[in-house]
Design a protein around this motif. Sequence first.
Motif, PDB file in Angstrom:
ATOM      1  N   GLY A   1      16.389   8.524 -35.145  1.00  0.00           N
ATOM      2  CA  GLY A   1      16.980   7.814 -34.297  1.00  0.00           C
ATOM      3  C   GLY A   1      16.310   7.766 -32.804  1.00  0.00           C
ATOM      4  O   GLY A   1      15.987   6.985 -31.932  1.00  0.00           O
ATOM      5  N   THR A   2      16.117   9.107 -32.513  1.00  0.00           N
ATOM      6  CA  THR A   2      15.623   9.431 -31.005  1.00  0.00           C
ATOM      7  C   THR A   2      14.239   8.624 -31.037  1.00  0.00           C
ATOM      8  O   THR A   2      13.750   8.231 -30.108  1.00  0.00           O
ATOM      9  N   ILE A   3      13.438   8.792 -32.207  1.00  0.00           N
ATOM     10  CA  ILE A   3      12.263   8.451 -32.043  1.00  0.00           C
ATOM     11  C   ILE A   3      12.321   6.830 -31.959  1.00  0.00           C
ATOM     12  O   ILE A   3      11.466   6.215 -31.169  1.00  0.00           O
ATOM     13  N   SER A   4      13.059   6.076 -32.451  1.00  0.00           N
ATOM     14  CA  SER A   4      13.193   4.644 -32.374  1.00  0.00           C
ATOM     15  C   SER A   4      13.484   4.383 -30.816  1.00  0.00           C
ATOM     16  O   SER A   4      13.381   3.599 -30.165  1.00  0.00           O
ATOM     17  N   ALA A   5      14.394   5.215 -30.247  1.00  0.00           N
ATOM     18  CA  ALA A   5      14.805   5.103 -28.829  1.00  0.00           C
ATOM     19  C   ALA A   5      13.630   5.185 -27.887  1.00  0.00           C
ATOM     20  O   ALA A   5      13.459   4.487 -26.934  1.00  0.00           O
ATOM     21  N   VAL A   6      12.680   6.203 -28.301  1.00  0.00           N
ATOM     22  CA  VAL A   6      11.670   6.552 -27.271  1.00  0.00           C
ATOM     23  C   VAL A   6      10.619   5.442 -27.554  1.00  0.00           C
ATOM     24  O   VAL A   6      10.202   4.727 -26.607  1.00  0.00           O
ATOM     25  N   LEU A   7      10.517   5.070 -29.056  1.00  0.00           N
ATOM     26  CA  LEU A   7       9.640   4.005 -29.188  1.00  0.00           C
ATOM     27  C   LEU A   7      10.362   2.509 -28.214  1.00  0.00           C
ATOM     28  O   LEU A   7       9.449   1.820 -27.711  1.00  0.00           O
ATOM     29  N   PHE A   8      11.439   2.412 -28.044  1.00  0.00           N
ATOM     30  CA  PHE A   8      12.036   1.162 -27.489  1.00  0.00           C
ATOM     31  C   PHE A   8      11.829   1.296 -25.867  1.00  0.00           C
ATOM     32  O   PHE A   8      11.379   0.244 -25.368  1.00  0.00           O
TER      33      PHE A   8
END
Lengths: 401, 438
Positions: free
Chosen positions: B54-61
């Motif tokens: 989830g954090t990785i998704s947010a960072v990518l966003f």
Amino acid sequence: MNWKNRDTVTVYSFGGVVAVLVGVVFWNYAQPEWKGYQEEFRELVTRKFGPARARQAPSGIQQIWVKELNRVDRCTTCHLGGDWKGLENAPEPYRSHPKEILDKHPVAKYGCTLCHGGQGYATDTDAAHSVGNTNWGEPLLGGELGKANLISNREALIQVNCNICHRNDRETKGADYINYAKRLVDQKGCYACHTIGKRGGAVGPNLTYIGDLAPEQFDYSRMSGKPSVFGWHVAHFKDPKQAVRETVMPNFGFGSKEAQALAMLVMSWKRTNLPMAYMPGVHIPEAQRTAEEMAKDQQMLTGEGAFFVKKTCFICHDVSSFGIESATKIGPDLAMAYSDVQSRFGRTLEDFLKGPTGTMAVVLSTQIHLTEAERDEAIAKLKVAYQRKTEQDAKNKIAKK
Amino acid sequence: MAAQNKIWRQLTWTWKPASERDAGDAVVRNLLLHWFPAKVTIGSLSFRYSFWLGTISAVLFGILCITGVPLMFLYVPSVERAYQSVKDIEFVVSFGWFIRALHRLSAHLMVAVVFLHMVRVFFTGAYKNGTAANQARPVNWVIGVAMMLATFFLSFTGYLLPWDQLAYWAVTVGTNIASAAPLVGDKIRFLLLGGNQIEQNTLLRFYVLHCFFLPAFVLFLFLWHMWRVRKDGGLASVDKLSLEQKRQTLPPVKSKTYSLLGITKGRTVHVETALVNEDEHTVNSSPFLTRRILMVTLATVAVICLLALLVATPLEEAANPRVTPNPAKAPWYFLWLQELVTDTTVKLGDFTINGALIGGILVPGLLIALLAVWPWLDKSPVQAVGVWFAAQRRRQNLVFLGILVVVLALTVVGTFLRGPYWLFFWPWEAWPEMPGPF
């Protein structure tokens, strides 16, 4: 080491990795390929003309923006010798451009890629030249591509682009392949079967904008080697039936040079949205015709064989005994048709014209429509022509003896 | 000066708190961190439990938003100029190629990571409520599914923008699949394209969706998602921990409720930390959570930067509606659908049953509907919450795994094993050479 300390070390490690990667990006940014060329050019100019001139050499990305053509060409970033005097024999990319062509086609108005092909946007060699690059449809029409396509004059392919604008010229200075191909088009009577521009027949496909066909629109299944539009045209001109089994196009026995020249010509027949100011007109006046030629025309139009002129048979066929001469001689002399048909097809002329086969079946169903009365007239006239021909031959024999 | 200091303190925090109070203040009094709990369980920080997807998704966003801004300044959303402007970004804009590569790779990776995050949540039963009060994890799961669909659509709208052959035909394939929906299919396609064909209207529509509405929608859902995570007492692994503690019948542990704002009806809004032994199982969010977030951020940025340097960003020929590239493929994350459409297209003599309805609409529609309602169908006990491959959820996990394998297999076939004319090629078989002009 417990996980808390390990975390700190990991954070610094990843931070380091990011720093290194960003460093690599900056490093690449600081030394693009073109900078090397610009430095080499300055050295070359220093050697030849001294350091003062070298300071005049441009630095940074150069581009020619021709708003009218919607083109941006950055070729001059590396091809630095363009309008320099004294670099006519320098190695590429520093050689100066032949002056007489530039006088007529100023760079500011034409850019580079309109003639040379290639990708003007690009700032590295591979992308700019785009030879063998499937992501850019206009490769540099230079020696490399000419060599790959086995053209004896390697630089000739650029003539394809010359003729996109110059297609209405009888002859274009410097475009020898294209000029040769245009002569072939007249001699071989391509117009007999093909519409090209405003005139021509309907037996074969309309070729007016055949150059617009995309590579995917050709059938390469009967071709060997690398599939390409140019390759397809060359193979097709050399042996039409080999490329397209059901074609009625005759084999003209073209050699490599003829086939290549014609391939370049047809590939140049493209739609173009260039402003009118860029399109040259036909500058060469109609050739003066001799009294003899005019008398011959008159005789063909009104003489005994006028029927064959009126029905356009003469485009492909002589009718020698009536003095009808075909420019193309694609088909056999119709003066002999009366016996010829019998020996070729084993059928009488009457029978053949009612139910023609092969090329004539196509021609008589698409191009030349004969009413029954006209067919009878043709048969009657061909009988006379045959009689006349045998009489003439007999006379000639006697005369020879 | 005092006011400036205050603002400064609300935007920064200490990585090395001197006391518990310092550590708490670093989070609670901080504008950027206030939505974190002051303390987190050690299990929540575990990579093995959540993979931090989830954090990785947010960072990518985040990377996508940051790189998207310069791209928005440089890109021209017009049919005449779009392709040109992307060429300029590639060749003459300082670091343009790098920004574009970061944006493109982050987008692809975000689709994959968001999907994997959903898979993780399913396998750990993390969409289920645990023991704490006021939990509504199923709602958060639905928000997540909506965010995943929004991510697909964000990526898909971005796909068209370069206006090259890849873009044009991928969107052609994608929107044609959409048009197979019964009754409204053609209307949906018309609405998406702003007409009957992909033209200026489509480009503008996709651009506005891509740059404003979809990111705003995702941002809104993201905030809701995070708020719900807090309301639900953190990750589902915390519920598991508290259950285990109850079984151990230890002396009663301290429990707390933090009053949050106090502006909603009821006694207070509860942010329950589950009943876990704080001294044994939790650490201060600052610096332990913040440091891990920094670590994951840096790792993600590093991977994206490395990929940007290694993987060329494609830009094919300018879009040409008259020439279909062979093969014409949808974006990779829709290729399982394109493959499914092919495989469900049945020819019986002259009669063809087009697979677009089954493969393109019914199957994905059913799967998404099932995903959305699954938390209410899953009747497994509370012991299965926050546990990888819980025995009580074995059957549903196996079915889910089966579907996953099929989707992945179809994606692999569509992406790597389909060549010209959509013919099947093994990896060791060469594709026929595609023709060029010379």
